[in-house]
Design an enzyme around this catalytic site. Structure first.
Site, PDB file in Angstrom:
ATOM      1  CB  VAL A 185      -0.956  -0.002   1.221  1.00 22.83           C
ATOM      2  CG1 VAL A 185      -1.579   1.362   1.443  1.00 22.83           C
ATOM      3  CG2 VAL A 185      -2.055  -1.035   0.998  1.00 22.83           C
TER       4      VAL A 185
ATOM      5  CG  PHE B 116     -11.523   1.073  -0.591  1.00 18.67           C
ATOM      6  CD1 PHE B 116     -12.305   0.178   0.128  1.00 18.67           C
ATOM      7  CD2 PHE B 116     -11.520   2.407  -0.207  1.00 18.67           C
ATOM      8  CE1 PHE B 116     -13.070   0.601   1.205  1.00 18.67           C
ATOM      9  CE2 PHE B 116     -12.285   2.845   0.869  1.00 18.67           C
ATOM     10  CZ  PHE B 116     -13.069   1.941   1.575  1.00 18.67           C
ATOM     11  CG  LEU B 117      -4.180  -0.551  -2.994  1.00 24.44           C
ATOM     12  CD1 LEU B 117      -3.589  -1.944  -3.086  1.00 24.44           C
ATOM     13  CD2 LEU B 117      -3.079   0.479  -3.118  1.00 24.44           C
TER      14      LEU B 117
ATOM     15  CG  ASN C 146     -11.335  -5.958   2.551  1.00 22.54           C
ATOM     16  OD1 ASN C 146     -11.568  -5.636   1.388  1.00 22.54           O
ATOM     17  ND2 ASN C 146     -10.142  -5.814   3.088  1.00 22.54           N
TER      18      ASN C 146
ATOM     19  N   GLY D  38     -13.935 -21.356  -6.037  1.00 24.52           N
ATOM     20  CA  GLY D  38     -12.511 -21.672  -6.164  1.00 24.52           C
ATOM     21  C   GLY D  38     -11.994 -22.376  -4.929  1.00 24.52           C
TER      22      GLY D  38
ATOM     23  N   GLY E 177      -7.569 -15.744   0.055  1.00 19.97           N
ATOM     24  CA  GLY E 177      -6.347 -15.636   0.857  1.00 19.97           C
ATOM     25  C   GLY E 177      -5.891 -14.195   0.839  1.00 19.97           C
TER      26      GLY E 177
ATOM     27  CB  CYS F 122      -6.831  -7.530   2.782  1.00 21.45           C
ATOM     28  SG  CYS F 122      -5.517  -6.315   2.578  1.00 21.45           S
TER      29      CYS F 122
ATOM     30  CE  LYS G 108      -5.182  -9.547  -5.872  1.00 16.83           C
ATOM     31  NZ  LYS G 108      -6.241  -8.566  -5.915  1.00 16.83           N
TER      32      LYS G 108
HETATM   33  P1  NAD Z   1       3.206  -4.641   4.066  1.00 18.88           P
HETATM   34  O1  NAD Z   1       3.500  -5.626   5.108  1.00 18.88           O
HETATM   35  O2  NAD Z   1       3.423  -4.968   2.634  1.00 18.88           O
HETATM   36  O3  NAD Z   1       4.006  -3.287   4.359  1.00 18.88           O
HETATM   37  C1  NAD Z   1       4.110  -2.693   5.606  1.00 18.88           C
HETATM   38  C2  NAD Z   1       5.447  -1.973   5.667  1.00 18.88           C
HETATM   39  O4  NAD Z   1       5.501  -1.201   6.864  1.00 18.88           O
HETATM   40  C3  NAD Z   1       6.660  -2.893   5.700  1.00 18.88           C
HETATM   41  O5  NAD Z   1       7.556  -2.540   4.661  1.00 18.88           O
HETATM   42  C4  NAD Z   1       7.274  -2.656   7.084  1.00 18.88           C
HETATM   43  O6  NAD Z   1       8.686  -2.777   7.087  1.00 18.88           O
HETATM   44  C5  NAD Z   1       6.825  -1.243   7.351  1.00 18.88           C
HETATM   45  N1  NAD Z   1       6.822  -0.877   8.771  1.00 18.88           N
HETATM   46  C6  NAD Z   1       6.328  -1.570   9.832  1.00 18.88           C
HETATM   47  N2  NAD Z   1       6.546  -0.889  10.972  1.00 18.88           N
HETATM   48  C7  NAD Z   1       7.183   0.254  10.636  1.00 18.88           C
HETATM   49  C8  NAD Z   1       7.677   1.346  11.378  1.00 18.88           C
HETATM   50  N3  NAD Z   1       7.559   1.398  12.717  1.00 18.88           N
HETATM   51  N4  NAD Z   1       8.279   2.356  10.714  1.00 18.88           N
HETATM   52  C9  NAD Z   1       8.420   2.301   9.373  1.00 18.88           C
HETATM   53  N5  NAD Z   1       7.982   1.281   8.615  1.00 18.88           N
HETATM   54  C10 NAD Z   1       7.363   0.271   9.247  1.00 18.88           C
HETATM   55  O7  NAD Z   1       1.674  -4.228   4.312  1.00 18.88           O
HETATM   56  P2  NAD Z   1       0.592  -3.763   3.213  1.00 18.88           P
HETATM   57  O8  NAD Z   1       0.074  -4.950   2.483  1.00 18.88           O
HETATM   58  O9  NAD Z   1       1.142  -2.622   2.456  1.00 18.88           O
HETATM   59  O10 NAD Z   1      -0.579  -3.267   4.169  1.00 18.88           O
HETATM   60  C11 NAD Z   1      -0.455  -2.085   4.941  1.00 18.88           C
HETATM   61  C12 NAD Z   1      -1.817  -1.741   5.507  1.00 18.88           C
HETATM   62  O11 NAD Z   1      -2.728  -1.444   4.433  1.00 18.88           O
HETATM   63  C13 NAD Z   1      -2.485  -2.867   6.287  1.00 18.88           C
HETATM   64  O12 NAD Z   1      -3.228  -2.326   7.347  1.00 18.88           O
HETATM   65  C14 NAD Z   1      -3.412  -3.508   5.287  1.00 18.88           C
HETATM   66  O13 NAD Z   1      -4.507  -4.152   5.862  1.00 18.88           O
HETATM   67  C15 NAD Z   1      -3.863  -2.298   4.491  1.00 18.88           C
HETATM   68  N6  NAD Z   1      -4.285  -2.588   3.112  1.00 18.88           N
HETATM   69  C16 NAD Z   1      -3.598  -3.487   2.370  1.00 18.88           C
HETATM   70  C17 NAD Z   1      -3.993  -3.738   1.045  1.00 18.88           C
HETATM   71  C18 NAD Z   1      -3.256  -4.739   0.201  1.00 18.88           C
HETATM   72  O14 NAD Z   1      -3.780  -5.100  -0.849  1.00 18.88           O
HETATM   73  N7  NAD Z   1      -2.077  -5.194   0.588  1.00 18.88           N
HETATM   74  C19 NAD Z   1      -5.082  -3.041   0.503  1.00 18.88           C
HETATM   75  C20 NAD Z   1      -5.740  -2.116   1.297  1.00 18.88           C
HETATM   76  C21 NAD Z   1      -5.342  -1.885   2.611  1.00 18.88           C
END
Ligand code: NAD
Length: 432
Positions: free
Chosen positions: A11, A150-151, A209, A254, A258, A261, A321
């Site tokens: 994100v 919401f991506l 979600n 399916g 997974g 999220c 996916k």
């Molecule tokens: P991710 O695990 O890919 O990335 C999180 C990043 O935060 C990591 O690089 C980690 O090193 C960093 N981090 C953690 N603690 C830190 C700190 N104290 N200081 C600096 N950096 C720090 O997670 P993501 O998939 O990007 O998801 C992030 C949030 O967005 C989650 O709450 C998730 O639910 C939400 N979200 C994710 C998606 C998705 O498709 N992945 C979509 C919408 C919302």
């Protein structure tokens, strides 16, 4: 605008790059020094279509920079996004450790008014906790805004650049105006910017979600019933989907959902509801159905072979996916573990997730260099993730390579009639 994005994962990196693409100066902060070093050299640690090019262009224009120094990022910015992970805690609730840790650090680094934007998916009430954590560290003025993301991985850039809607939970005018201005270039095509209170904004993301996960589990149950009563889920799905009140999206049966999220957000929503003594019964069923569905393909294999001991199973698709390398909660993991436990050998292939998969399975799984190699000498081939490149394979080549021509299609992407005509035994999910 000058923006800091804390957390450079799926994100944060996409948000940072897209915000820079629209002319903002963005500094991306992550505590993972190796990740930051790679990004500073122009290497992207994840696979997301189009992201490498976007990061490269904006890095060259110096609108996008990377650092481990959170204080530097905050001091130079007016808007600070929190985009760190909120994984499932031990009791099923969202673990806010990273979010609150970042909030405290933001508080310590404050040097004037800032808008602190929660982009991580967080339970209702987190904006207040973030506000408290910052307030303890600073006397500078600030606002806390909830702006859930919401991506979809695999189409993240398109989703961020052209969102269906932007949700902004703000409880003061100053931050609301700043956020509206920030998102104006992304919503020119008419996507609504929905202004609301932070609690509602926080809940939006979970409700969306949870609804999507519910549709998946519902359709998986319909498919399972189809198998029992001799109906074909393809016909049923199409007929149901053509009802405009229902629509076609997220109705494909399916091997279960997974990713990082749906599983964690379904759990967290149940948890924060139960903390208010509300039993969110549907979601418990959604989760139970999903757990069962993840091993359904394994059940079909056991039924076909009797014992799987000594069998070789080819697996196509490992990521949760297509178009991502993300294997968090991927259905391929419980399937492969069940196969290995049953004494089968597994040869697997995925276009992007092999590196991640090697980290999970090590030498326990043979990783094929090419998709066809995974079928070589196999007693069966299982399709787990529906990457486009698996859709029209050379079936005669596959049949020749396999020890016995058996296909388990976990995503219903192959033509059963055609395959049976070619001499394959073919299993799918809920089709006749
Ligand atoms: P991710 O695990 O890919 O990335 C999180 C990043 O935060 C990591 O690089 C980690 O090193 C960093 N981090 C953690 N603690 C830190 C700190 N104290 N200081 C600096 N950096 C720090 O997670 P993501 O998939 O990007 O998801 C992030 C949030 O967005 C989650 O709450 C998730 O639910 C939400 N979200 C994710 C998606 C998705 O498709 N992945 C979509 C919408 C919302």
């Amino acid at each position: 605008m000058k923006i800091a994005v804390i957390g450079t994962g799926y994100v944060g990196l996409v948000a940072g790059a897209c915000l820079a693409e629209n002319g903002n100066d963005v500094i991306c902060v992550d505590k993972d020094a190796a990740k930051v070093r790679a990004l500073q050299r122009g290497r992207i640690p994840i696979y997301e279509p189009g992201l490498e090019e976007l990061v490269r262009r904006n890095r060259m224009e110096r609108r996008l920079t990377f650092t481990t120094d959170l204080s530097k990022g905050v001091k130079g910015s007016q808007i600070v996004f929190i985009a760190v992970g909120t994984p499932t805690g031990e009791d099923g609730s969202a673990d806010l450790r990273h979010v609150l840790d970042v909030a405290r650090q933001i508080g310590k680094a404050m040097n004037g008014y800032k808008v602190v934007v929660d982009k991580s998916t967080v339970p209702v009430g987190t904006a207040d906790k973030v506000r408290e954590a910052i307030k303890k560290e600073t006397s500078h003025p600030f606002s806390v805004v909830s702006n859930p993301e919401f991506l979809k991985q695999g189409a993240a850039i398109e989703d961020f650049m052209k969102p269906d809607r932007v949700v902004i939970g703000a409880d003061d005018q100053r931050s609301a105006e700043i956020m509206k201005e920030l998102y104006a270039p992304f919503t020119r095509t008419g996507a609504p910017v929905m202004m609301m209170d932070p609690a509602s904004a926080e809940l939006c993301k979970y409700a969306a979600n949870a609804m999507l996960a519910t549709r998946i589990s519902f359709m998986n149950e319909v498919a399972n019933v189809c198998e029992l009563v001799g109906a074909d889920v393809d016909h049923v799905r199409r007929a149901v989907a053509s009802d405009r009140r229902i629509g076609a999206a997220f109705l494909f049966p399916g091997v279960g959902y997974g990713g990082s999220c749906f599983p964690k957000d379904v759990k967290a929503m149940m948890k924060f509801a139960s903390a208010k003594r509300y039993d969110f019964e549907i979601l418990q069923a959604v989760e139970n159905v999903n757990e069962r569905q993840k091993v359904r393909l394994f059940g079909k294999m056991t039924q076909h072979f009797g014992s799987l001991k000594g069998k070789r199973i080819g697996v196509w698709g490992l990521a949760f996916k297509p178009k991502t390398d993300d294997m968090r909660e991927a259905p391929a993991v419980p399937l492969i573990n069940a196969l290995l436990d049953a004494g089968a050998a597994v040869s697997a292939y995925d276009p992007e997730a092999m590196k991640v998969a090697k980290g999970i399975f090590g030498a326990g799984v043979a990783f094929a260099d090419k998709s066809y190699d995974a079928a070589s000498g196999a007693d069966a081939l299982a399709l787990v993730t529906e990457w486009n490149e698996f859709r029209e394979p050379d079936w005669m080549k596959i049949k020749k390579a396999m020890r016995t021509p058996v296909i388990f299609d976990g995503r219903n992407i192959f033509n059963g009639e055609q395959l049976r005509g070619l001499g394959f035994t073919y299993y799918s999910m809920g089709r006749r």
